[in-house]
Design a protein around this motif. Structure first.
Motif, PDB file in Angstrom:
ATOM      1  N   UNK B  72       0.837  -1.201   0.000  1.00  0.00           N
ATOM      2  CA  UNK B  72       0.000   0.000   0.000  1.00  0.00           C
ATOM      3  C   UNK B  72       0.874   1.254   0.000  1.00  0.00           C
ATOM      4  N   UNK B  73       1.946   1.231   0.776  1.00  0.00           N
ATOM      5  CA  UNK B  73       2.853   2.390   0.811  1.00  0.00           C
ATOM      6  C   UNK B  73       3.521   2.579  -0.561  1.00  0.00           C
ATOM      7  N   UNK B  74       3.759   1.466  -1.251  1.00  0.00           N
ATOM      8  CA  UNK B  74       4.323   1.546  -2.606  1.00  0.00           C
ATOM      9  C   UNK B  74       3.319   2.151  -3.590  1.00  0.00           C
ATOM     10  N   UNK B 101      -0.592   7.844   7.144  1.00  0.00           N
ATOM     11  CA  UNK B 101      -0.962   8.225   5.777  1.00  0.00           C
ATOM     12  C   UNK B 101      -0.978   7.016   4.860  1.00  0.00           C
ATOM     13  N   UNK B 102      -2.007   6.944   4.051  1.00  0.00           N
ATOM     14  CA  UNK B 102      -2.201   5.775   3.189  1.00  0.00           C
ATOM     15  C   UNK B 102      -2.061   6.196   1.731  1.00  0.00           C
ATOM     16  N   UNK B 103      -1.227   5.478   1.003  1.00  0.00           N
ATOM     17  CA  UNK B 103      -1.132   5.715  -0.441  1.00  0.00           C
ATOM     18  C   UNK B 103      -2.149   4.851  -1.180  1.00  0.00           C
ATOM     19  N   UNK B 198       4.191   7.165   8.704  1.00  0.00           N
ATOM     20  CA  UNK B 198       4.679   6.681  10.000  1.00  0.00           C
ATOM     21  C   UNK B 198       3.506   6.351  10.907  1.00  0.00           C
ATOM     22  N   UNK B 199       3.736   5.408  11.795  1.00  0.00           N
ATOM     23  CA  UNK B 199       2.696   5.100  12.778  1.00  0.00           C
ATOM     24  C   UNK B 199       2.443   6.354  13.597  1.00  0.00           C
ATOM     25  N   UNK B 200       1.246   6.468  14.147  1.00  0.00           N
ATOM     26  CA  UNK B 200       0.897   7.714  14.845  1.00  0.00           C
ATOM     27  C   UNK B 200       1.762   7.920  16.073  1.00  0.00           C
TER      28      UNK B 200
END
Lengths: 210, 601
Positions: B72-74, B101-103, B198-200
């Motif tokens: 998902x980050x990719x 944040x989600x890509x 990054x994680x919250x």
């Protein structure tokens, strides 16, 4: 289309081909243009657990995946302990189709529960519903293994009872069963239809005598 | 009736097939998961039918979620599949993704075993929605499952959040029509929006009291997830997946999943709010329904999650006081709703005394051999989550401890520590459990100088869920012989002192290997190798039978726990112990326990 739909419970134990039976039936009713909903309830374990399929076809969209007790038109069961589990859910004019095959419950084998005192076949026959009993021992054949193909025997039986076109139903079997099993399955189907023909003839003559 | 064209695009699908189709139509690129009844088939259908999607069975659920997060980050849409008990394993990974944040859209397909069909604990994955502040969607049939699967990815990207699509044992195993766009052509969707995610925890630590927190170096990390959820809650009032049906003014029902259809059938006159998104809730729509009706009910499977969240809004609803949850009820049925809301409905009573069915091992299963050796030598043992756990049930009583997947090695280690190695408490684990998390237990046991014996029953697959591949299987979606892991080599590499591999059908050697390992004053592993009889359809030997002249009905053979051995009552009322020749594989285990030599071939 006179038949507006029916609610069917298909029951037995794992490994008896209950899901194939309901799959074949679904293909048949889809061809007739019905709406369908089929819900399978499968217990723990690969083999030997109880399996029930709630099969509903209708000329209107089907709502609940489970059939309410009291709304069942047909119980089609491949194991007679399982038949007893669903008798109460039949409509007054509901019909039972049950094999006399029995796989002893683990709880009885392990003596956690007592076996039922009465003969199960007799209990089923005594129910207030119309019952059709098939004894696989009685109908053993060298042409196919009835203990493996009781599902298709029952399909032939059911089709005969409902007055469906055997050609159409056999086509569904041919289209959905692996090629190497077709021959045996067709023998099983014909056997089921033949048993039903004989049985229906006697039942009718009995009722006309009354 | 539908026209010809429409019929051509209508297909009968169960919920698992529909979710797979939804993934395909959403343009998913990567699917990772761990098998778990009832949702295992989602991955199998995806792999069989939609070869554009990369599929893998990961070693456990946490790994699967991490793989999906990476993809998902990719920038690519990705999904992770598991049942709710698996999400407990993966919760740490999901907690990391939540609030970040989600890509590419990130969706977890998680299935609750409502009705406890596979015997799991009574779980409800929607609690993770509350805990992590992430959306949860809940379909009520196959069409819904496909549509909401696509919607889940859109929500994930639009509101920058992982999304849970919750299915149940009923939605997964119910077949109903789904409208298919035959002209759809697959395209892997890609969205490369954020350079970092990054994680919250990291994000808030960096922001906390930091001077100059408006600096772009910090703001690029920041994801205002509570604001996203608030916006989603507001938008969900107008979303098509939350359907308000204002009918009769007496009864109103707020519901989700298959209970919508149960209630709809039993209460055709009632007004409904059918939630497709159960977290967050559409407050305005709920208030609208509340004002329209006299009595407002919440009918939901699982825990009282929707009910509590509605009550938190200050709206009063009737739920669990009318339908108490577990253990009074394991899931809704139309009958349960009718019983309470349709007072004059006829009552139906099931036949009394119909015996229940405990799970049984398949005839010829290697677990039966292990269970019986342990019982014979009175060796105390922990079972794992494996077909072998059937040995815990009262008809077998081979094990005295059993918990979660991969746990047995650490359970035995803890027991032996506390008892100062005086009892030789043994761990039994399957190959699936071993790779899932059991291997961590083994490494822990070794470097902490544990002295336990571990029996690894290697049947070349995850048998209980229908035979999916594990790291040591000789098949699988991405199988290459050179990548197959060897259990024995891994055990050796982590420092196990004594490793034996046996074929369980050679029962003398099995017995010797287990007894020797238990008696050795060191840590040891016995690998019991035999492919799963059911998955691999092993060839059968001549079935055994019981010579009734010699049988004294001591029931030793029946206590082996084999599906093929039955206690049968004849018409004259006499009881016989018999072997079902259609089921028997001729493995001869039962004949080893018979003292009268009554079991023959």
């Amino acid at each position: 289309m006179q038949d507006t739909g029916k609610n069917i419970i298909i029951a037995g134990v794992g490994g008896q081909g209950i899901l194939l039976f309901s799959n074949l039936l679904s293909k048949f009713y889809m061809k007739l243009g019905y709406e369908l909903k089929i819900s399978d309830v499968i217990g723990l374990g690969q083999r030997g657990g109880g399996v029930e399929s709630h099969f509903r076809y209708s000329n209107k969209p089907v709502l609940s995946p489970f059939i309410k007790a009291g709304d069942v038109d047909f119980v089609i069961s491949f194991e007679q302990t399982e038949t007893l589990r669903y008798l109460h859910s039949l409509k007054e004019d509901g019909v039972v189709f049950s094999s006399t095959y029995e796989l002893t419950s683990t709880s009885v084998n392990a003596r956690l529960e007592k076996p039922m005192a009465e003969c199960k076949t007799e209990m089923i026959k005594r129910s207030e519903n119309k019952t059709f009993i098939i004894d696989p021992e009685e109908h053993k054949s060298p042409d196919f293994n009835i203990s493996k193909m009781m599902n298709v025997v029952m399909l032939g039986y059911y089709a005969e009872f409902r007055g469906y076109s055997h050609d159409d139903m056999i086509q569904v079997v041919k289209d959905n069963v692996p090629a190497k099993f077709i021959e045996g399955n067709l023998k099983a189907y014909e056997k089921g239809a033949a048993i039903a023909r004989a049985e229906l003839a006697t039942k009718e003559s009995v009722s006309s005598n009354c | 009736m539908e026209t010809g064209n429409d019929i051509a695009s209508m297909q009968m699908m169960n919920g698992n097939e529909a979710v797979a189709r939804g993934a395909f139509e959403a343009g998913v690129k990567v699917a990772a998961g761990y098998p778990g009844t009832p949702s295992t088939e989602v991955m199998e259908y995806t792999h069989q039918r939609y070869s554009d999607i990369y599929c893998e069975w990961a070693t456990n659920e946490k790994v699967a979620v991490e793989v999906a997060i990476g993809a998902s980050f990719a920038g690519y849409r990705s999904l992770a599949l598991m049942k709710t008990v698996g999400l407990h394993v993966a919760a740490d990974a999901l907690g990391g993704a939540a609030g970040s944040q989600i890509n590419g859209g990130l969706v977890l397909v998680v299935s609750d075993d409502v009705g406890r069909l596979a015997g799991d604990d009574y779980n409800d994955c929607r609690h993770y929605g509350n805990m992590f502040n992430i959306p949860v969607l809940e379909p009520s049939d196959s069409q819904d499952a496909k549509d909401l699967m696509v919607k889940a990815f859109e929500i994930s990207e639009e509101y920058s959040t992982p999304v849970i699509l919750k299915t149940t044992s009923v939605t997964c195993k119910t077949t109903s029509p789904v409208k298919i766009d035959e002209n759809y052509t697959y395209e892997a969707k890609c969205r490369d929006k954020y350079p970092v995610s990054f994680s919250k925890v990291i994000m808030t630590t960096m922001m906390m009291k930091a001077k100059g927190s408006e600096h772009p170096k910090l703001t690029k990390c920041f994801n205002d997830f509570p604001a996203h959820m608030k916006r989603l809650a507001e938008d969900s009032n107008d979303a098509g997946f939350n359907k308000l049906e204002l009918n009769g003014k007496k009864i109103g029902v707020i519901t989700a999943g298959t209970p919508y259809y149960y209630a709809k059938e039993v209460l055709p006159e009632a007004s409904f709010l059918k939630l497709g998104l159960v977290m967050p809730l559409p407050e305005r729509k709920i208030r609208e329904l509340a004002e329209h009706v006299d009595e407002l009910y919440v009918i939901e499977d699982g825990h009282d999650v929707i009910e509590k969240n509605i009550k938190d809004l200050g709206i009063s609803v009737i739920g669990k006081e009318l339908w108490p949850k577990f253990p009074v009820m394991t899931r809704f049925t139309p009958d349960i709703i009718e019983e309470k809301l349709v007072p004059d409905a006829p009552k139906r009573t099931p036949q009394e005394g119909v015996p229940f069915r405990l799970p049984v091992s398949c005839a010829g299963c290697s677990h039966l051999f292990v269970s019986n050796v342990l019982k014979k030598h009175k060796i105390k043992a922990a079972a794992d989550v494996t077909c072998g756990l059937i040995g815990c049930f009262p008809h077998m009583e081979s094990y005295s401890l059993q918990k979660c997947m991969g746990s047995s090695i650490s359970l035995a280690h803890g027991y032996n520590l506390a008892k100062e190695n005086k009892e030789n408490f043994v761990a039994m684990i399957g190959d699936g459990g071993f790779w899932a998390t059991g291997i961590n237990g083994l490494m822990n046991l070794i470097y902490n100088n544990g002295q336990s014996t571990v029996i690894i029953v290697d049947n070349n697959c995850l048998a209980m869920t229908g035979g999916q591949n594990v790291a040591s299987s000789e098949f699988g979606f991405n199988y290459k012989p050179e990548n197959k892991l060897e259990i024995a080599k891994v055990c050796e590499a982590v420092g196990v002192k004594d490793i034996t591999t046996v074929d369980p059908y050679d029962i003398g050697s099995l017995e010797e290997a287990i007894v020797n390992a238990v008696n050795a004053k060191t840590n040891s592993v016995v690998i019991v190798q035999k492919p799963c009889v059911t998955k691999f359809k092993l060839p059968k030997d001549t079935p055994s039978y019981i010579d009734q002249e010699q049988c004294v009905q001591c029931r030793k053979c029946i206590n082996v726990g084999c599906l093929a051995i039955e206690s049968k009552k004849a018409k004259d009322g006499s009881v016989k112990i018999v072997i079902n020749e259609d089921i028997c594989t001729g493995c001869r285990l039962c004949s080893t326990v018979c003292h009268k030599e009554a079991i023959k071939n």
